[in-house]
Scaffold this motif. Structure first.
Motif, PDB file in Angstrom:
ATOM      1  N   UNK A  50       0.844  -1.203   0.000  1.00 48.19           N
ATOM      2  CA  UNK A  50       0.000   0.000   0.000  1.00 48.19           C
ATOM      3  C   UNK A  50       0.878   1.252   0.000  1.00 48.19           C
ATOM      4  N   UNK A  51       1.945   1.232   0.788  1.00 45.92           N
ATOM      5  CA  UNK A  51       2.862   2.374   0.808  1.00 45.92           C
ATOM      6  C   UNK A  51       3.491   2.606  -0.560  1.00 45.92           C
ATOM      7  N   UNK A  52       3.912   1.530  -1.209  1.00 46.49           N
ATOM      8  CA  UNK A  52       4.502   1.648  -2.551  1.00 46.49           C
ATOM      9  C   UNK A  52       3.470   2.201  -3.547  1.00 46.49           C
ATOM     10  N   UNK A  53       2.255   1.648  -3.475  1.00 50.95           N
ATOM     11  CA  UNK A  53       1.192   2.113  -4.372  1.00 50.95           C
ATOM     12  C   UNK A  53       0.876   3.590  -4.111  1.00 50.95           C
ATOM     13  N   UNK A  54       0.847   3.996  -2.841  1.00 55.44           N
ATOM     14  CA  UNK A  54       0.567   5.388  -2.493  1.00 55.44           C
ATOM     15  C   UNK A  54       1.646   6.308  -3.050  1.00 55.44           C
ATOM     16  N   UNK A  55       2.916   5.936  -2.904  1.00 51.84           N
ATOM     17  CA  UNK A  55       4.022   6.738  -3.433  1.00 51.84           C
ATOM     18  C   UNK A  55       3.934   6.795  -4.964  1.00 51.84           C
ATOM     19  N   UNK A  56       3.658   5.657  -5.609  1.00 47.41           N
ATOM     20  CA  UNK A  56       3.568   5.615  -7.078  1.00 47.41           C
ATOM     21  C   UNK A  56       2.425   6.499  -7.572  1.00 47.41           C
ATOM     22  N   UNK A  57       1.273   6.426  -6.902  1.00 47.11           N
ATOM     23  CA  UNK A  57       0.130   7.246  -7.319  1.00 47.11           C
ATOM     24  C   UNK A  57       0.408   8.734  -7.082  1.00 47.11           C
ATOM     25  N   UNK A  58       1.052   9.087  -5.973  1.00 45.15           N
ATOM     26  CA  UNK A  58       1.404  10.490  -5.749  1.00 45.15           C
ATOM     27  C   UNK A  58       2.374  10.991  -6.813  1.00 45.15           C
ATOM     28  N   UNK A  59       3.336  10.157  -7.188  1.00 50.03           N
ATOM     29  CA  UNK A  59       4.260  10.533  -8.262  1.00 50.03           C
ATOM     30  C   UNK A  59       3.512  10.711  -9.579  1.00 50.03           C
ATOM     31  N   UNK A  60       2.570   9.808  -9.851  1.00 52.71           N
ATOM     32  CA  UNK A  60       1.776   9.906 -11.098  1.00 52.71           C
ATOM     33  C   UNK A  60       0.920  11.172 -11.085  1.00 52.71           C
ATOM     34  N   UNK A  61       0.322  11.508  -9.939  1.00 56.81           N
ATOM     35  CA  UNK A  61      -0.485  12.727  -9.821  1.00 56.81           C
ATOM     36  C   UNK A  61       0.385  13.950 -10.058  1.00 56.81           C
ATOM     37  N   UNK A  62       1.561  13.970  -9.471  1.00 57.03           N
ATOM     38  CA  UNK A  62       2.467  15.112  -9.654  1.00 57.03           C
ATOM     39  C   UNK A  62       2.876  15.239 -11.121  1.00 57.03           C
ATOM     40  N   UNK A  63       3.149  14.099 -11.761  1.00 54.18           N
ATOM     41  CA  UNK A  63       3.531  14.116 -13.178  1.00 54.18           C
ATOM     42  C   UNK A  63       2.379  14.634 -14.048  1.00 54.18           C
ATOM     43  N   UNK A  64       1.158  14.166 -13.758  1.00 54.12           N
ATOM     44  CA  UNK A  64      -0.004  14.629 -14.516  1.00 54.12           C
ATOM     45  C   UNK A  64      -0.267  16.114 -14.281  1.00 54.12           C
ATOM     46  N   UNK A  65      -0.037  16.595 -13.074  1.00 51.15           N
ATOM     47  CA  UNK A  65      -0.216  18.023 -12.807  1.00 51.15           C
ATOM     48  C   UNK A  65       0.818  18.846 -13.566  1.00 51.15           C
ATOM     49  N   UNK A  66       2.053  18.344 -13.649  1.00 56.19           N
ATOM     50  CA  UNK A  66       3.079  19.042 -14.445  1.00 56.19           C
ATOM     51  C   UNK A  66       2.686  19.045 -15.927  1.00 56.19           C
ATOM     52  N   UNK A  67       2.195  17.902 -16.407  1.00 56.08           N
ATOM     53  CA  UNK A  67       1.754  17.824 -17.809  1.00 56.08           C
ATOM     54  C   UNK A  67       0.594  18.779 -18.062  1.00 56.08           C
ATOM     55  N   UNK A  68      -0.341  18.853 -17.091  1.00 49.68           N
ATOM     56  CA  UNK A  68      -1.493  19.747 -17.230  1.00 49.68           C
ATOM     57  C   UNK A  68      -1.026  21.204 -17.278  1.00 49.68           C
ATOM     58  N   UNK A  69      -0.104  21.572 -16.400  1.00 49.51           N
ATOM     59  CA  UNK A  69       0.416  22.946 -16.371  1.00 49.51           C
ATOM     60  C   UNK A  69       1.131  23.263 -17.682  1.00 49.51           C
ATOM     61  N   UNK A  70       1.903  22.304 -18.200  1.00 52.21           N
ATOM     62  CA  UNK A  70       2.600  22.525 -19.471  1.00 52.21           C
ATOM     63  C   UNK A  70       1.590  22.666 -20.612  1.00 52.21           C
ATOM     64  N   UNK A  71       0.544  21.833 -20.597  1.00 51.67           N
ATOM     65  CA  UNK A  71      -0.478  21.916 -21.649  1.00 51.67           C
ATOM     66  C   UNK A  71      -1.223  23.244 -21.576  1.00 51.67           C
ATOM     67  N   UNK A  72      -1.535  23.699 -20.359  1.00 51.32           N
ATOM     68  CA  UNK A  72      -2.215  24.994 -20.216  1.00 51.32           C
ATOM     69  C   UNK A  72      -1.320  26.132 -20.693  1.00 51.32           C
ATOM     70  N   UNK A  73      -0.024  26.015 -20.420  1.00 56.02           N
ATOM     71  CA  UNK A  73       0.907  27.046 -20.907  1.00 56.02           C
ATOM     72  C   UNK A  73       0.940  27.050 -22.432  1.00 56.02           C
ATOM     73  N   UNK A  74       0.945  25.860 -23.055  1.00 56.17           N
ATOM     74  CA  UNK A  74       0.919  25.779 -24.527  1.00 56.17           C
ATOM     75  C   UNK A  74      -0.378  26.357 -25.072  1.00 56.17           C
ATOM     76  N   UNK A  75      -1.493  26.075 -24.386  1.00 54.52           N
ATOM     77  CA  UNK A  75      -2.788  26.614 -24.827  1.00 54.52           C
ATOM     78  C   UNK A  75      -2.777  28.130 -24.761  1.00 54.52           C
TER      79      UNK A  75
END
Length: 183
Positions: free
Chosen positions: A39-64
């Motif tokens: 569960x700890x590993x899954x929690x860390x992996x999901x938090x990393x994925x959320x952070x990555x998606x938020x960075x991608x979202x911010x980059x996409x909004x900047x491109x828009x």
């Protein structure tokens, strides 16, 4: 001094047997530890994925935003281009319209014999009306004949001539109309 060696068998303690309940408890604790680590590993992996998606979202909004700015610039350029083209069209139309009145006045001026004056010239969609005065009726007739000879004028009609006097001088007032073919 002497060394003593004990050759007698010693009492051995019998190993304690792990009971079945203890085995299940140990197995349960191990399972909880493994599940907790998972569960700890899954929690860390999901938090990393959320952070990555938020960075991608911010980059996409900047491109828009960047593309929206570029789109606004393109629209501004298109609007400016349209304004310039409209102005060019207006200038071209003015140039085209300028030739017509100049040629009309030139043709009337060429046809005007000495002793004939113009007092009014009106033009509406190629139909021209002239008012004026002349010293003799023959001057008016010569003027009408000169207008008929012009290749740019058609349907020349003398509408009216009448004799008038001003300050003791007699003259003829005339009205005529024709169609200007140069428009």
């Amino acid at each position: 001094m002497m060394i003593k060696i004990n050759l007698l068998p010693t009492k051995r303690k019998t190993p304690k047997k792990v009971t079945e309940l203890q085995q299940q408890m140990i197995l349960g604790v191990l399972m909880l530890i493994i599940v907790g680590i998972g569960i700890g590993y899954l929690w860390v992996a999901l938090n990393n994925r959320i952070a990555e998606l938020q960075r991608d979202k911010a980059a996409a909004e900047a491109r828009i935003r960047e593309q929206d700015n570029m789109l606004r610039e393109v629209k501004n350029v298109e609007e400016e281009r349209k304004k310039v083209m409209d102005k060019i069209d207006i200038i071209e139309q003015l140039k085209k319209n300028q030739v017509g009145p100049v040629r009309l006045l030139d043709e009337v001026s060429k046809a005007l014999p000495p002793g004939v004056n113009l007092t009014a010239l009106t033009e509406n969609s190629g139909n021209v009306g002239l008012d004026g005065d002349a010293f003799t009726n023959n001057d008016v007739v010569r003027f009408v004949d000169n207008l008929k000879a012009s290749p740019f004028l058609a349907d020349v009609f003398l509408l009216e001539t009448r004799q008038a006097a001003q300050e003791g001088i007699e003259f003829y007032k005339y009205k005529l109309q024709f169609r200007y073919k140069g428009l």
